[in-house]
Design a protein around this motif. Structure first.
Motif, mmCIF file in Angstrom:
data_model
loop_
_atom_site.group_PDB
_atom_site.id
_atom_site.type_symbol
_atom_site.label_atom_id
_atom_site.label_comp_id
_atom_site.label_asym_id
_atom_site.label_seq_id
_atom_site.Cartn_x
_atom_site.Cartn_y
_atom_site.Cartn_z
ATOM 1 N N GLN A 83 1.135 4.088 -2.800
ATOM 2 C CA GLN A 83 1.086 5.530 -2.652
ATOM 3 C C GLN A 83 1.927 6.229 -2.494
ATOM 4 N N ILE B 74 0.728 -1.070 0.222
ATOM 5 C CA ILE B 74 0.223 -0.190 -0.388
ATOM 6 C C ILE B 74 0.297 1.449 0.150
ATOM 7 N N VAL B 75 1.649 1.203 0.706
ATOM 8 C CA VAL B 75 2.691 2.581 0.933
ATOM 9 C C VAL B 75 3.337 2.703 -0.438
ATOM 10 N N GLY C 202 3.845 16.234 -1.890
ATOM 11 C CA GLY C 202 2.855 15.183 -0.745
ATOM 12 C C GLY C 202 4.276 15.576 0.332
ATOM 13 N N GLN D 82 1.820 3.475 -11.683
ATOM 14 C CA GLN D 82 2.681 2.555 -10.809
ATOM 15 C C GLN D 82 2.741 1.052 -11.657
ATOM 16 N N LYS E 104 6.228 -2.785 -8.118
ATOM 17 C CA LYS E 104 6.062 -1.511 -7.413
ATOM 18 C C LYS E 104 8.096 -1.264 -6.674
ATOM 19 N N ALA F 31 2.326 7.078 -6.773
ATOM 20 C CA ALA F 31 0.586 8.211 -7.022
ATOM 21 C C ALA F 31 1.124 9.120 -5.913
ATOM 22 N N MET F 32 1.551 9.797 -5.058
ATOM 23 C CA MET F 32 2.145 10.895 -4.339
ATOM 24 C C MET F 32 3.307 11.951 -5.970
#
Length: 156
Positions: free
Chosen positions: A16, A12-13, A56, A25, A32, A19-20
């Motif tokens: 993100q 999840i991190v 971010g 991705q 990732k 995305a930040m």
């Protein structure tokens, strides 16, 4: 249990972080992780990615610093302050962040009909539903066991 939860959290991190930086991705968790050096190059070489990442990172910095500020300032929740400050910086800098346009939400909802409900009797669908139910049950059991180990109160 802790390893499973840490692995999920890491995926999840990592998602993100992409995305930040406003960078698309990769699809899998290992992709990732392997794509982090390329992401760093994208951030350094692409002005838009650098700006998005900086905004971010500034938001995260506000979240980390906020609890150390005087109590009078902390009456405003840290997430609200972080988002408000990031929005103000973006506005004052003339940045146009990517936004999701929602037009005709009711037209976007496609209610299932008789054919879709008939597919519920398909063996493949039943197998998928059972697999999801078993995985969710195991995850709930693991989470309850982890919570029980973290406190001395009544067991879940």
């Amino acid at each position: 249990v802790q390893g499973m939860l840490a692995g999920i959290g890491l995926i999840i991190v990592l998602g993100q972080v992409y995305a930040m930086a406003d960078v698309e991705q990769p699809g899998s968790g290992l992709s990732k992780l392997a794509g982090l050096p390329g992401l760093a190059v994208d951030i350094v070489t692409n002005q838009e990615a650098l700006t998005a990442f900086g905004l971010g990172a500034g938001t995260i910095a506000v979240l980390l610093v906020w609890p150390k500020l005087p109590a009078a300032v902390r009456t405003v929740p840290a997430p609200l302050a972080a988002v408000a400050l990031a929005t103000a910086v973006a506005f004052l800098a003339g940045l146009r962040p990517a936004v999701a346009d929602v037009n005709g939400l009711l037209r976007a909802v496609d209610l299932p009909g008789g054919a879709e409900f008939a597919r519920l009797a398909d063996v493949a669908v039943i197998g998928t539903v059972l697999a999801f139910a078993l995985i969710a049950s195991a995850e709930s059991l693991f989470s309850a066991a982890a919570v029980d180990r973290m406190h001395d109160g009544p067991r879940t």
